[in-house]
Design a protein around this motif. Structure first.
Motif, PDB file in Angstrom:
ATOM      1  N   MET A  63      32.720  42.901  44.305  1.00 44.32           N
ATOM      2  CA  MET A  63      33.264  41.926  43.358  1.00 44.32           C
ATOM      3  C   MET A  63      34.394  42.581  42.559  1.00 44.32           C
ATOM      4  O   MET A  63      34.233  43.670  42.027  1.00 44.32           O
ATOM      5  CB  MET A  63      32.155  41.461  42.417  1.00 44.32           C
ATOM      6  N   ILE A  64      35.509  41.892  42.488  1.00 40.01           N
ATOM      7  CA  ILE A  64      36.621  42.358  41.665  1.00 40.01           C
ATOM      8  C   ILE A  64      36.199  42.265  40.195  1.00 40.01           C
ATOM      9  O   ILE A  64      35.530  41.321  39.788  1.00 40.01           O
ATOM     10  CB  ILE A  64      37.881  41.515  41.931  1.00 40.01           C
ATOM     11  N   THR A  65      36.609  43.244  39.418  1.00 38.04           N
ATOM     12  CA  THR A  65      36.216  43.286  38.009  1.00 38.04           C
ATOM     13  C   THR A  65      37.387  42.934  37.087  1.00 38.04           C
ATOM     14  O   THR A  65      38.556  43.020  37.481  1.00 38.04           O
ATOM     15  CB  THR A  65      35.710  44.682  37.624  1.00 38.04           C
ATOM     16  N   PHE A  90      36.594  35.363  39.135  1.00 35.15           N
ATOM     17  CA  PHE A  90      36.351  36.551  39.954  1.00 35.15           C
ATOM     18  C   PHE A  90      35.533  36.185  41.183  1.00 35.15           C
ATOM     19  O   PHE A  90      34.549  35.449  41.077  1.00 35.15           O
ATOM     20  CB  PHE A  90      35.592  37.611  39.152  1.00 35.15           C
ATOM     21  N   GLU A  91      35.938  36.706  42.316  1.00 31.62           N
ATOM     22  CA  GLU A  91      35.196  36.584  43.565  1.00 31.62           C
ATOM     23  C   GLU A  91      35.140  37.960  44.201  1.00 31.62           C
ATOM     24  O   GLU A  91      35.688  38.922  43.650  1.00 31.62           O
ATOM     25  CB  GLU A  91      35.873  35.569  44.487  1.00 31.62           C
ATOM     26  N   ASP A  92      34.510  38.055  45.368  1.00 31.94           N
ATOM     27  CA  ASP A  92      34.379  39.357  46.021  1.00 31.94           C
ATOM     28  C   ASP A  92      35.731  40.030  46.249  1.00 31.94           C
ATOM     29  O   ASP A  92      35.940  41.166  45.843  1.00 31.94           O
ATOM     30  CB  ASP A  92      33.645  39.228  47.362  1.00 31.94           C
ATOM     31  N   ASN A  93      36.643  39.341  46.915  1.00 32.15           N
ATOM     32  CA  ASN A  93      37.927  39.929  47.289  1.00 32.15           C
ATOM     33  C   ASN A  93      39.120  39.194  46.699  1.00 32.15           C
ATOM     34  O   ASN A  93      40.239  39.360  47.170  1.00 32.15           O
ATOM     35  CB  ASN A  93      38.053  39.974  48.824  1.00 32.15           C
ATOM     36  N   ARG A  94      38.869  38.383  45.677  1.00 31.72           N
ATOM     37  CA  ARG A  94      39.907  37.576  45.044  1.00 31.72           C
ATOM     38  C   ARG A  94      39.661  37.440  43.558  1.00 31.72           C
ATOM     39  O   ARG A  94      38.527  37.413  43.125  1.00 31.72           O
ATOM     40  CB  ARG A  94      39.808  36.173  45.625  1.00 31.72           C
ATOM     41  N   GLN A 119      44.414  39.519  45.499  1.00 26.84           N
ATOM     42  CA  GLN A 119      43.469  39.794  46.571  1.00 26.84           C
ATOM     43  C   GLN A 119      43.309  41.299  46.680  1.00 26.84           C
ATOM     44  O   GLN A 119      44.233  42.057  46.367  1.00 26.84           O
ATOM     45  CB  GLN A 119      43.899  39.168  47.897  1.00 26.84           C
ATOM     46  N   LEU A 120      42.130  41.710  47.083  1.00 28.41           N
ATOM     47  CA  LEU A 120      41.828  43.126  47.219  1.00 28.41           C
ATOM     48  C   LEU A 120      42.270  43.587  48.602  1.00 28.41           C
ATOM     49  O   LEU A 120      41.793  43.077  49.614  1.00 28.41           O
ATOM     50  CB  LEU A 120      40.329  43.358  47.007  1.00 28.41           C
TER      51      LEU A 120
END
Length: 158
Positions: free
Chosen positions: A1-3, A104-108, A134-135
């Motif tokens: 998760m992006i912080t 916040f989402e896992d890769n976004r 995006q990550l």
């Protein structure tokens, strides 16, 4: 998760990059090289579609390519969009973000709020923004950049 901390760090890097571009405006080749590097480091042009709608564009409002984004930031004789004056070569001395909210989402991640650009005389320009991140390989890259001046109600203007 992006912080939240990752987004705040990405915003700081973006603001510092805009300031550095302006500091290099008197050395065109160095400014251009740094601006290209800035776009590669901060934006997802190499890995994804980028929705880029910068503030000061009337004719070509949407800039889906790195060349068009570069044109917006530094203009120049060979600029991709003739209306561009080089937003980042103003120059600015500081950029600060006031975030209204995040998703916040896992890769976004998405951030929205105001950012403020300080000029050489200490005047601040307030601009509204939405950035999508995006990550990519552990680094946040911007794939959505929308900014605009705040609405001014003509009925409230003296």
């Amino acid at each position: 998760m992006i912080t939240k901390e990752q987004v705040l760090d990405a915003q700081t890097k973006w603001g510092n990059g805009v300031v550095k571009i302006g500091s290099l405006k008197d050395n065109r080749s160095e400014c251009e090289n740094y601006a290209k590097e800035f776009l590669d480091e901060r934006y997802a042009f190499k890995t994804a579609a980028v929705l880029f709608k910068p503030t000061k564009c009337e004719i070509e409002q949407f800039r889906p390519t790195k060349a068009e984004a570069l044109s917006y930031f530094i203009a120049g004789e060979d600029r991709a969009c003739k209306e561009d004056k080089g937003f980042a070569i103003q120059p600015w001395t500081k950029v600060r973000f006031e975030n209204a909210g995040f998703i916040f989402e896992d890769n976004r991640a998405i951030a929205m709020g105001n950012y403020f650009f300080t000029d050489l005389e200490g005047n601040e320009a307030k601009v509204e923004y939405t950035f999508g991140y995006q990550l990519v390989d552990g680094e946040l890259k911007i794939d959505l950049h929308h900014s605009s001046f705040p609405y001014t109600n003509p009925d409230n203007v003296a």
